[in-house]
Motif scaffolding. Sequence first.
Motif: not given
Length: 1009
Positions: A913-914, A974-981
């Motif tokens: 979420g962050f 941000a894209l690292v934080c929203t990883s699907q895994i």
Amino acid sequence: MMMMKIMGIPQVFFPLILMATLSICMGDNSLQLNDDVLGLIVFKLGLHDPSSSLSSWNEDDNSACSWEFIQCNPTNGRVSQLSLDNLSLSGKIGRGLEKLPYLKVLSLSHNNFSGEISPELAFISILETLNLSGNSLTGRVPDSFAKMSSIKFLDLSENSLSGPIPDNMFENCSSLRFLSLARNFLEGPIPSTLSRCTTLNHLNLSNNHFAGNPGFVTGLWSLTRLRALDLSFNAFSGAVPNGISTIHNLKELILQGNQFSGSLPSDIGFCPHLTRLDLSNNLFTGELPGSIQRLNSLTFFSISNNRLSGDFPQWISKMSSLEYVDFSGNSLNGFLPQSIGELKSLNYLSFSDNRLTESIPGSLVSCTKLSVIRLSGNNFNGSIPEGLFDIGLEEIDFSWNELTGSIPSGSAELFESLKTLDLSRNRLTGDFPGEMGLFSKLRYLNLSWNSIQSRIPPELGYFLNLTVLDLRNNAIYGSIPGDICDSGSLGILQLDGNLLTGAIPEEIGDCSSLYLLSLSHNNLSGSIPKTISMMNKLKILKLDFNQLSGEIPQELGRLENLLAVNISYNRLVGRLPAGVVFQNLDQSALQGNLGICSPLLKGPCMMNVPKPLVLDPNAYGNQMGGRYRGNEPPNRSFNLGSHRFLSVSAIVAISAAVLIVVGVAVITLLNVSARRRLAFVSNALESMCSSSSPSGNLAPGKLVLFDSKTYPDCISNPQSLLTKAAEIGEGVFGTVYKVSLGGEGRMVAIKKLVTSNIIQNQEDFDREVRILGKARHPNLISLKGYYWTPQLQLLVSDYAPNGSLQAKLHQRLPSTPPVSWSSRFKIVLGTAKGLAHLHHSFRPPIIHYNIKPSNILLDENFNPKISDFGLARLLTKLDKHVITNRFQTAMGYMAPELACQSLRVNEKCDIYGFGVLILEVVTGKRPVEYGEDNVIILSDHVRVLLEQGNVLDCVDQSMGEYPEEEVLPVLKLALVCTSQIPSSRPSMVEVVQILQVIKTPVPHRMEAF
């Protein structure tokens, strides 16, 4: 004997009971000594004594006077002193000590005692000293302590005591000389009866949660015998009144870390014996009172991090006893006087982050005892005084000024002492001093953003303690020394923006402690050394804009801690390493090379393999000119005939988009059903009284406040508070109202909770809310209390005057200026720190579950404060289905694992979420937007733009200018934080560290979360 066993009396007490009985029956006063023995043995039985420190305590003795740690009154032979400090004892302070009626001194400090303080201690009628500091005691200060009329020394510091101080605590304190309640969790106001302690000479209430305005301070000024007053690190606010001069004997005044405001007391300089004055980290304004120059005995003086203004006091040199002075973080103008060299005792000097001008006084070389000098963030010009590097300084920070000239040579004394040297962001020229390699204790060296023209001295490798070396943006030439990491302690190495040539030395692998290696924007050539794979702690690797060639070593894929890589604009070819980071690199981190094999790039693929991969030549174009800016994005569809391939990240993005779209539809249907079942509670017409009943004796219909005295005794009509006009928002847990409570009109936010699935047992509700109330952090909304009845539950918290981040991003009026990048970065970093505190300061961690802009509130200084944290603890049933149903409004912010029953829900949900929150802050767009015939998922949209090299096109243009070198890595994070895994997402502590490195990679400026 059998009868006694049946009665359950331990055999060890038989002699004691028998002798006590004989004492009573025969009236033999000599046998009364066994009362002391009996009490001490009973006390001992409740303890754990790992070192057998109390082995001399024998129940067969007729007297305890020969026991270790015991002293007796020689007149009557009774125990008068019990001192068990630092013995590693544990257990509870149980019964037995009340059997010592002649006890005057009881000291149990720095052990491991737990549980609550026994109220019976107050019944030892002649007790003069009670020291329970440095233990793990909990609960409240007993009300019975008000009866301790003989007490002179009371120290309850360094425990976990909570709640307010009893109102009657100081009704009989005429004998009290010393009082310390420091480092607990005490809260609420200070009882006005404290002013009755007229003989008090030491008062320490620091590091608690005491609050309120300083009206009580007027009462403190009447304690004319005070010598030390410490109110630091609480939540006191308002102006400090005059009158302090009545305390003629005051030696220490510490008000640090509160919210005191207004001008400093004008008579503060009329305390002739004052030696320590600490007013730092408050909101004081105006100029420094001239009376301060009268404090000739002052050795410690700090006013840092306030809002003081006016000219720098030229009278500072008259305070000849000063050893420590800190005026940093204010708005002082003017210049430093040459007479400052008269402060011969000065050891620490900090005037950083003001508006000081002109040159640094050469007279400072006369301050031969000076150890730390910090003048950063001003407008000093001219050269560095030559003799200043001849004294035994440990830290020099002249960064962010306009200094010119060269770096002075150091003396032998400086070589043996200097640990930190920061001369960055100036206009220094010349060469490295020849003596640079002699700084044997140097830990931090930052010469970045100057005009130094020199080779890197090979002696830098001799710095056995060096952890940070920052030489960015100079004119440094030559090659990188192979022994630059011989010390083995280097953590940050930044050589960007210089004129370095040659190959990266193979010995770079010896930098086993490095977590940041940045060599970008140089003229380095040759191949990337395989030895970099030995740097297991490496998190950030920047090699962009060089002349590096050959293939990227496959061994780099083993770097498990690597979070960010940039190898763009070199001459690299071949496959990317197999590591997760390399497989998820975007186009901007790869572009500008000769032949890296990646579907993201349009150039040729060059590989030294027997059967080269054949790709459709029509699918690529010339990309040496920079990032892709064609009229149409590259075709990413499957086309086996033309050998076009889809990237791994694109497959993940498309799969995620399909899952989320399906999830949107399913959850929307659930939402319709759930909303029919939700019913808000009626406004029960029950009185709300400002009480704070202890857990276990909770009265329904009471307003329980943790730390305030500014509210009315009784509010008879809650309906009058929770009006439609007072409503300011609605969330998944209920409706929020802005309410004024108390005679001073203090604004608070009251959340009326929905009843669905909320805890209905008041004791359980009280326990969970109090846990949340202890979560105190500058970036969290403080929970102040609650109201409970079976039909109505309210939560009382601080009110944030600037509204929510949601309103600033999406509900801005045309007349309101947009949020600048600096404010957005401040919001992102502050939110990260608040989440890190929740995740890492509590066991088990407090998980928010519902991170989104409407739950990020902004105070008067635009500091972010997370609200609604941990409210999932108030749910009677916590599982994935309940969470998914409860947080339906957080569309786009829910981590994908919340829809999967087989995955464990943990703090990684908050990190997802962050990451979405960052994207929304940077782009100004909502996480999910609906078009006429499609749904746009923000994270997928940004990921595709990043792969195409057009990611800056999605940045919110309304905020005007922004630094690309900050915005781009923030988007990548941000894209690292929203990883699907979930396991691929960093922890919040790592997120805070990365954000701080992005903003300014200077470890000694990094704040704790």
